[in-house]
Design a protein around this motif. Sequence first.
Motif, mmCIF file in Angstrom:
data_model
loop_
_atom_site.group_PDB
_atom_site.id
_atom_site.type_symbol
_atom_site.label_atom_id
_atom_site.label_comp_id
_atom_site.label_asym_id
_atom_site.label_seq_id
_atom_site.Cartn_x
_atom_site.Cartn_y
_atom_site.Cartn_z
ATOM 1 N N ALA A 30 0.843 -1.199 0.000
ATOM 2 C CA ALA A 30 0.000 0.000 0.000
ATOM 3 C C ALA A 30 0.880 1.252 0.000
ATOM 4 O O ALA A 30 0.557 2.255 -0.629
ATOM 5 N N SER A 31 2.017 1.183 0.666
ATOM 6 C CA SER A 31 2.903 2.360 0.763
ATOM 7 C C SER A 31 3.635 2.652 -0.545
ATOM 8 O O SER A 31 4.202 3.724 -0.708
ATOM 9 N N GLY A 32 3.669 1.669 -1.445
ATOM 10 C CA GLY A 32 4.429 1.826 -2.692
ATOM 11 C C GLY A 32 5.927 1.661 -2.513
ATOM 12 O O GLY A 32 6.692 1.782 -3.468
ATOM 13 N N ARG A 33 6.384 1.349 -1.306
ATOM 14 C CA ARG A 33 7.836 1.222 -1.063
ATOM 15 C C ARG A 33 8.363 -0.123 -1.577
ATOM 16 O O ARG A 33 7.632 -1.117 -1.619
ATOM 17 N N SER A 48 13.690 -6.614 -7.800
ATOM 18 C CA SER A 48 13.148 -5.585 -6.923
ATOM 19 C C SER A 48 11.908 -6.161 -6.258
ATOM 20 O O SER A 48 11.206 -6.986 -6.842
ATOM 21 N N CYS A 49 11.650 -5.733 -5.047
ATOM 22 C CA CYS A 49 10.635 -6.402 -4.246
ATOM 23 C C CYS A 49 9.893 -5.377 -3.389
ATOM 24 O O CYS A 49 10.512 -4.462 -2.840
ATOM 25 N N ALA A 50 8.587 -5.535 -3.275
ATOM 26 C CA ALA A 50 7.791 -4.629 -2.446
ATOM 27 C C ALA A 50 8.211 -4.750 -0.987
ATOM 28 O O ALA A 50 8.483 -5.846 -0.504
ATOM 29 N N ALA A 51 8.259 -3.605 -0.303
ATOM 30 C CA ALA A 51 8.592 -3.601 1.132
ATOM 31 C C ALA A 51 7.303 -3.408 1.917
ATOM 32 O O ALA A 51 6.670 -2.358 1.833
ATOM 33 N N GLY A 52 6.930 -4.422 2.677
ATOM 34 C CA GLY A 52 5.690 -4.356 3.445
ATOM 35 C C GLY A 52 5.925 -3.788 4.829
ATOM 36 O O GLY A 52 7.061 -3.644 5.289
ATOM 37 N N ASP A 53 4.834 -3.466 5.484
ATOM 38 C CA ASP A 53 4.919 -2.988 6.869
ATOM 39 C C ASP A 53 3.703 -3.515 7.639
ATOM 40 O O ASP A 53 3.093 -4.516 7.228
ATOM 41 N N ALA A 54 3.336 -2.813 8.699
ATOM 42 C CA ALA A 54 2.248 -3.305 9.565
ATOM 43 C C ALA A 54 0.953 -3.525 8.776
ATOM 44 O O ALA A 54 0.172 -4.435 9.100
#
Length: 498
Positions: A30-33, A48-54
Amino acid sequence: MSLTNLSPATLDFLHRRHGHFIGGRWVQSASGRSFDVHDPASGEKIASCAAGDAHEIDLAVKAARAAFEGPWSKFTAAQRSVILWKIADLVQANFQQLFELEILDNGLPTPLAQYVCGMVVPEFFRYYAGWPTKIEGATIPAAPQGKPPNEVISFTLREPIGVVGAITPWNSPLPMVMLKIAPALATGCTLVLKPAELTPLTAMRLAEICQEAGVPDGVINIVNGYGADAGAALAAHPGIDKIAFTGSTEVGRAIVKAAAGNLKKVTLELGGKSPVVVFPDADLDQVIPGAARACFFLQGQNCMAGTRLFVHEKIHDKVVEGIAAIAKSMKLGPGLDPSSEFGPLISAKQRDRVAGFVDAGKREGGELVCGGTSPNRPGYFFEPTVLTHMSSEMTPVKNEIFGPVLCVQTFGDNDLDRIAREANSTIYGLSGSVWTRDLGIAMQMVRKIDSGQVSVNMHAAIDPAMPFGGNKQSGWGREFGKEGLEPYLKTKGISMTW
Ligand code: NAP
Ligand code: MG
């Protein structure tokens, strides 16, 4: 081998825009990071890979809970066995792709990657395929409230613990993920896994293979990202019933604190600083290659690595000369070149950290016998290194270096208690080995060494059926074997009268 020589399946996989595997589908952050994935043998970006969070962790936990309470709970034990066996078959069918991705991600040499992807991983899934139908409770001759035996029956049910949060390191990416997925599937748990951000590739591919083998959507979820974001959110999430963590002792402590919120169950597979104790009667033709391998296997980036060599002074020079000759002869190179015997370290940071420990060892009085530097070539290579004249208080002896640095200490007597005290003089207790032809010495030493695993005339004897894990600050609990199922199960005591 350049990237253009890779199999089409590997190239296709690398070119994807990698996301998170949640509820059986690939989703972006969702953050686009995002973060880049590098080949440690060249330093080049390979994916390259999406960086997830909470946010992604929460989605994945919800998907895992829904699968746990829904479709997965309807599977019989025999059906779970069939799936685990099928995963093993599919790992073998996808061997070339997994082999190439694992090498590109982690840097391990060809023979080791062949062994890992062709043998270790499929055999492990097959071993756990045998367990679902053998997980049994017990009938118990209890007399609750003083009831006579003909008026009561008491028994136990073994139930899956629920939704498991798994966090894995970069040093052996595919086996580390396998170690979490196989017992979770065998027991009927569901899983949210955060692989090391340095090596996410084979975890993602294995999740797809599991889906292909019949694992329902939501049973295995992968959230990629950094430890401080995705990892910390997973460890703290109230919807997680158990954390299975493999990594450093330092992060293990943070996991325990984060898990305290809902008192989730925790197993920890942490660092090591394992002793290799060589008695003067040992067979040196076995000891020299064995001790070199114990330390330099996986470039020393191995939790079980035998990094503290204790050798009797009578044979010290011969053993050190032999190990140094092996170290000097090892051909450094990218893992995809089949002639390479010794790969790169995982990152520039890790290489500099290892170099720092070697410098500290020299400053504190150690003698550099071989290695100690990085060759002038691309990638994060560091030569296999031997330091002698070491003692237990020195920085490289006290700390887990996680690199190819062997610290040699000597002993001159037969006082087994004293030798064992020295071997145990570390906060760690993961692995260890004793080398002798004397059965009496061997049997006494295996009891005296305070480690979760001790081998005799071999080091790090791993097998799917053998429990493995750490004493002291090397961890909580065991993986592998029947014991490896226990942390994924809970016991319910039931008494009935009528
Ligand atoms: P690490 O730094 O402890 O990281 C392990 C995993 O934890 C990574 O996925 C990491 O994410 C994540 N993480 C970092 N900080 C976190 C936090 N605050 N909360 C939740 N997760 C967090 O270990 P490593 O450097 O990857 O691996 C090397 C260590 O693993 C060594 O100490 C080695 O001995 C140990 N190890 C032990 C075993 C065993 O079986 N006992 C096996 C293999 C390795 P990112 O790195 O992606 O940020
Ligand atoms: Mg790390």
